[in-house]
Design a protein around this motif. Structure first.
Motif, PDB file in Angstrom:
ATOM      1  N   ASN A  52       0.809  -1.219   0.401  1.00 17.61           N
ATOM      2  CA  ASN A  52       0.059   0.311  -0.287  1.00 17.61           C
ATOM      3  C   ASN A  52       0.707   1.068  -0.678  1.00 17.61           C
ATOM      4  O   ASN A  52       2.059   1.292   0.133  1.00 17.61           O
ATOM      5  N   ARG A  53       0.553   2.585   0.453  1.00 22.44           N
ATOM      6  CA  ARG A  53       1.140   3.610   0.108  1.00 22.44           C
ATOM      7  C   ARG A  53       2.318   4.027   1.111  1.00 22.44           C
ATOM      8  O   ARG A  53       3.791   3.886   0.873  1.00 22.44           O
ATOM      9  N   GLU A  54       1.629   3.340   2.353  1.00 26.74           N
ATOM     10  CA  GLU A  54       2.521   3.844   3.050  1.00 26.74           C
ATOM     11  C   GLU A  54       3.872   2.415   3.062  1.00 26.74           C
ATOM     12  O   GLU A  54       5.073   3.244   3.738  1.00 26.74           O
ATOM     13  N   GLU A  55       3.567   1.255   2.842  1.00 29.89           N
ATOM     14  CA  GLU A  55       4.352   0.294   2.848  1.00 29.89           C
ATOM     15  C   GLU A  55       5.264   0.470   1.553  1.00 29.89           C
ATOM     16  O   GLU A  55       6.565   0.661   1.703  1.00 29.89           O
ATOM     17  N   LEU A  56       5.171   1.255   0.445  1.00 25.80           N
ATOM     18  CA  LEU A  56       5.800   1.366  -0.664  1.00 25.80           C
ATOM     19  C   LEU A  56       7.066   2.411  -0.403  1.00 25.80           C
ATOM     20  O   LEU A  56       7.611   2.980  -0.427  1.00 25.80           O
ATOM     21  N   ALA A  57       5.939   3.903   0.475  1.00 23.39           N
ATOM     22  CA  ALA A  57       6.651   4.884   0.647  1.00 23.39           C
ATOM     23  C   ALA A  57       8.542   4.153   2.174  1.00 23.39           C
ATOM     24  O   ALA A  57       9.312   5.157   1.680  1.00 23.39           O
ATOM     25  N   GLU A  58       7.816   3.287   2.900  1.00 19.34           N
ATOM     26  CA  GLU A  58       8.559   2.686   3.412  1.00 19.34           C
ATOM     27  C   GLU A  58      10.211   1.917   2.433  1.00 19.34           C
ATOM     28  O   GLU A  58      11.155   2.353   2.820  1.00 19.34           O
ATOM     29  N   ALA A  59       9.989   1.665   1.300  1.00 18.77           N
ATOM     30  CA  ALA A  59      10.368   0.878   0.910  1.00 18.77           C
ATOM     31  C   ALA A  59      11.098   1.593  -0.011  1.00 18.77           C
ATOM     32  O   ALA A  59      12.133   1.682  -0.296  1.00 18.77           O
ATOM     33  N   ALA A  60      10.752   2.638  -0.384  1.00 18.07           N
ATOM     34  CA  ALA A  60      11.129   3.222  -1.386  1.00 18.07           C
ATOM     35  C   ALA A  60      12.086   4.649  -0.810  1.00 18.07           C
ATOM     36  O   ALA A  60      13.249   5.220  -0.885  1.00 18.07           O
ATOM     37  N   GLY A  61      11.785   4.257   0.910  1.00 18.46           N
ATOM     38  CA  GLY A  61      12.575   5.419   1.626  1.00 18.46           C
ATOM     39  C   GLY A  61      12.495   6.997   0.898  1.00 18.46           C
ATOM     40  O   GLY A  61      13.597   7.883   1.628  1.00 18.46           O
ATOM     41  N   ALA A  62      11.146   6.789   0.981  1.00 16.06           N
ATOM     42  CA  ALA A  62      10.748   8.853   0.681  1.00 16.06           C
ATOM     43  C   ALA A  62       9.249   8.710   0.614  1.00 16.06           C
ATOM     44  O   ALA A  62       8.917   7.985   0.970  1.00 16.06           O
ATOM     45  N   GLU A  63       9.251  10.128   0.611  1.00 16.76           N
ATOM     46  CA  GLU A  63       7.660  10.867   0.923  1.00 16.76           C
ATOM     47  C   GLU A  63       6.770  10.182  -0.267  1.00 16.76           C
ATOM     48  O   GLU A  63       7.678  10.582  -1.497  1.00 16.76           O
ATOM     49  N   LEU A 117       1.875  -4.003  -7.496  1.00 12.89           N
ATOM     50  CA  LEU A 117       0.225  -4.017  -7.824  1.00 12.89           C
ATOM     51  C   LEU A 117       0.135  -2.761  -6.869  1.00 12.89           C
ATOM     52  O   LEU A 117       0.372  -3.819  -6.181  1.00 12.89           O
ATOM     53  N   ALA A 118       0.186  -0.912  -6.723  1.00 11.31           N
ATOM     54  CA  ALA A 118       0.703  -0.893  -5.296  1.00 11.31           C
ATOM     55  C   ALA A 118      -1.008  -0.082  -4.799  1.00 11.31           C
ATOM     56  O   ALA A 118      -1.579   0.632  -6.326  1.00 11.31           O
ATOM     57  N   SER A 119      -1.166  -0.756  -4.172  1.00 15.09           N
ATOM     58  CA  SER A 119      -2.925  -0.178  -3.637  1.00 15.09           C
ATOM     59  C   SER A 119      -2.861   1.780  -3.345  1.00 15.09           C
ATOM     60  O   SER A 119      -2.398   2.076  -1.807  1.00 15.09           O
ATOM     61  N   LEU A 120      -3.623   2.840  -3.372  1.00 11.48           N
ATOM     62  CA  LEU A 120      -4.312   3.322  -2.996  1.00 11.48           C
ATOM     63  C   LEU A 120      -4.686   4.326  -2.536  1.00 11.48           C
ATOM     64  O   LEU A 120      -5.016   6.220  -1.998  1.00 11.48           O
ATOM     65  N   GLY A 121      -5.700   3.313  -1.154  1.00 13.30           N
ATOM     66  CA  GLY A 121      -6.731   3.388  -1.346  1.00 13.30           C
ATOM     67  C   GLY A 121      -7.638   4.581  -2.261  1.00 13.30           C
ATOM     68  O   GLY A 121      -7.872   4.063  -2.789  1.00 13.30           O
ATOM     69  N   ARG A 161       0.561  14.566 -10.684  1.00  9.73           N
ATOM     70  CA  ARG A 161      -0.926  14.439 -10.425  1.00  9.73           C
ATOM     71  C   ARG A 161      -0.861  14.460  -8.693  1.00  9.73           C
ATOM     72  O   ARG A 161      -0.011  13.241  -8.409  1.00  9.73           O
ATOM     73  N   PRO A 162      -1.312  15.033  -7.856  1.00  7.34           N
ATOM     74  CA  PRO A 162      -1.655  14.695  -6.177  1.00  7.34           C
ATOM     75  C   PRO A 162      -2.213  13.856  -6.177  1.00  7.34           C
ATOM     76  O   PRO A 162      -2.718  13.635  -5.998  1.00  7.34           O
ATOM     77  N   LEU A 163      -1.150  13.252  -4.950  1.00  8.03           N
ATOM     78  CA  LEU A 163      -2.587  11.938  -4.133  1.00  8.03           C
ATOM     79  C   LEU A 163      -3.407  12.801  -2.543  1.00  8.03           C
ATOM     80  O   LEU A 163      -2.758  13.769  -2.631  1.00  8.03           O
ATOM     81  N   GLY A 164      -4.171  11.766  -2.937  1.00  9.81           N
ATOM     82  CA  GLY A 164      -4.505  12.633  -1.754  1.00  9.81           C
ATOM     83  C   GLY A 164      -4.291  12.224  -0.719  1.00  9.81           C
ATOM     84  O   GLY A 164      -3.496  11.461  -0.396  1.00  9.81           O
ATOM     85  N   ARG A 165      -4.606  13.070   0.723  1.00 11.52           N
ATOM     86  CA  ARG A 165      -4.074  12.421   1.921  1.00 11.52           C
ATOM     87  C   ARG A 165      -4.382  11.847   2.425  1.00 11.52           C
ATOM     88  O   ARG A 165      -5.705  10.900   2.290  1.00 11.52           O
ATOM     89  N   ASP A 166      -3.301  10.506   3.018  1.00 14.96           N
ATOM     90  CA  ASP A 166      -3.199   9.638   3.933  1.00 14.96           C
ATOM     91  C   ASP A 166      -4.178   9.450   4.994  1.00 14.96           C
ATOM     92  O   ASP A 166      -4.061  10.264   5.702  1.00 14.96           O
TER      93      ASP A 166
END
Ligand SMILES: Nc1ncnc2c1ncn2[C@@H]1O[C@H](COP(=O)(O)OP(=O)(O)OP(=O)(O)O)[C@@H](O)[C@H]1O
Ligand SMILES: O=P(O)(O)OC[C@@]1(O)O[C@H](CO)[C@@H](O)[C@@H]1O
Length: 313
Positions: free
Chosen positions: A184-195, A218-222, A308-313
């Motif tokens: 998911n978005r959080e897990e992807l950010a952690e894996a990439a080490g970036a917001e 397959l990245a899920s973004l809520g 395109r900006p993502l919505g807030r988590d």
């Protein structure tokens, strides 16, 4: 047959409350008990849609028995490996506006012998599986290298491996060469080490996971939907939900739908998004069946705008 592996399953109790007020006695409205854990949910969703699946779970204590009973009650085919510890119970507090607060226990310790028994059960069942799908958090006990070794043995044995986990376990699956990962978005950010603020950030992070060994991401973004990055290109899709009821298990439903539809390309992404949206409209971690699915509202594009900006988590 799709084999799911949930190393840290749960009994999920969902309570509906009018508002979550700290320090107060809250009176619950509806409540639901479901067999839980991410791989368990994938198996439940597949079963609900007529796709054969077997769930491997360690189970112990009274909650372990309850989990096995709940799974039997739903007709889920399973391999339950007995363990000494007590299977966890996870709590969901759901508010009417769709806000969900979740409290997950750490789960019981899996001893090295128990982890070896679970691994043997997985490897034995993997030979007749189209996919082996390892999902959820690692319980206390198994080290990351031990988990990585299980992933590597599966890939070496020719299994098509999918991993939906977080932190070092997700990275271990990637390095082992998982054919599919679903962060998911959080897990992807952690894996990439970036917001991840824009779609472009998501695409870069997915590309990095592929470079590190993953096949498809397959990245899920809520509420922002999901991004599919595979050999043949990139797709992004969304499936709006008018009244979100509980997002718990939506990612598992997305993954199940994607696998059920062949795990590649637009048709699989549409199916996954339809299953994810349906799960969001259902209470607790109830998994959608055929009558809950509406594929007509799903929108997929092949040229996403990276700014395109993502919505807030
Ligand atoms: N508020 C929402 N509105 C519409 N669709 C949603 C919403 N939340 C989730 N979804 C759908 O469900 C999918 C999975 O959601 P999310 O990214 O939250 O997964 P997750 O964090 O892995 O969930 P879980 O761990 O509870 O299974 C999304 O890709 C999207 O299709
Ligand atoms: O603690 P983990 O393993 O990360 O997540 C466990 C869990 O929150 O995931 C499922 C929803 O996806 C629930 O059934 C379960 O309670």
């Amino acid at each position: 047959m799709i084999l799911t592996v949930t190393l840290n399953p749960s009994v999920d109790r969902a309570l509906e409350v009018d508002a979550l007020v700290r320090g107060e006695v809250l009176r619950a409205g509806d409540s639901h008990i479901d067999p839980g854990g991410k791989g368990v949910n994938v198996s439940r969703a597949l079963l609900a849609n007529g796709v054969r699946s077997t769930a491997v779970v360690p189970a112990g204590g009274a909650e372990g028995e309850q989990l096995v009973d709940l799974l039997k009650g739903e007709g889920v085919d399973m391999v339950a490996v007995p363990i000494v510890g007590r299977t966890r119970s996870n709590i969901t507090l759901a508010e009417p506006d769709g806000t969900v607060t979740k409290i997950n226990e750490a789960g019981p310790v899996l001893s090295p012998a128990e982890f070896a028994e679970v691994s043997d059960a997985v490897l034995a069942a993997a030979s007749s599986a189209d996919w082996v799908v390892i999902c959820g958090s690692l319980p206390p006990g198994p080290s990351v290298p031990a988990f990585a070794a299980l992933c590597e043995r599966l890939v070496a044995a020719g299994a098509r491996l999918a991993v939906d986990s977080s932190g070092p376990a997700l990275l271990a699956g990637v390095s082992a060469g998982a054919a599919l990962v679903k962060p998911n978005r959080e897990e992807l950010a952690e894996a990439a080490g970036a917001e991840l603020c824009t779609l472009g950030d998501v695409l870069d992070a997915c590309a990095r996971l592929r470079k590190a060994g993953a096949g498809t991401v397959l990245a899920s973004l809520g509420a922002d939907g999901a991004v599919l990055v595979e050999e043949s290109g990139v797709l992004i899709g969304r499936s709006p939900v008018t009244v979100p009821r509980s997002t718990v298990g939506a990612g598992d439903a997305l993954l199940a739908g994607f696998l059920a539809a062949g795990a590649r390309g637009e048709a699989a992404l549409i199916e996954g998004l339809a299953w994810g949206a349906a799960a969001v409209s259902l209470p607790g971690s109830r998994m959608p069946g055929p009558h809950d699915l509406d594929r007509t509202t799903v929108r997929v594009e092949s040229r996403p705008d990276p700014s395109r900006p993502l919505g807030r988590d």
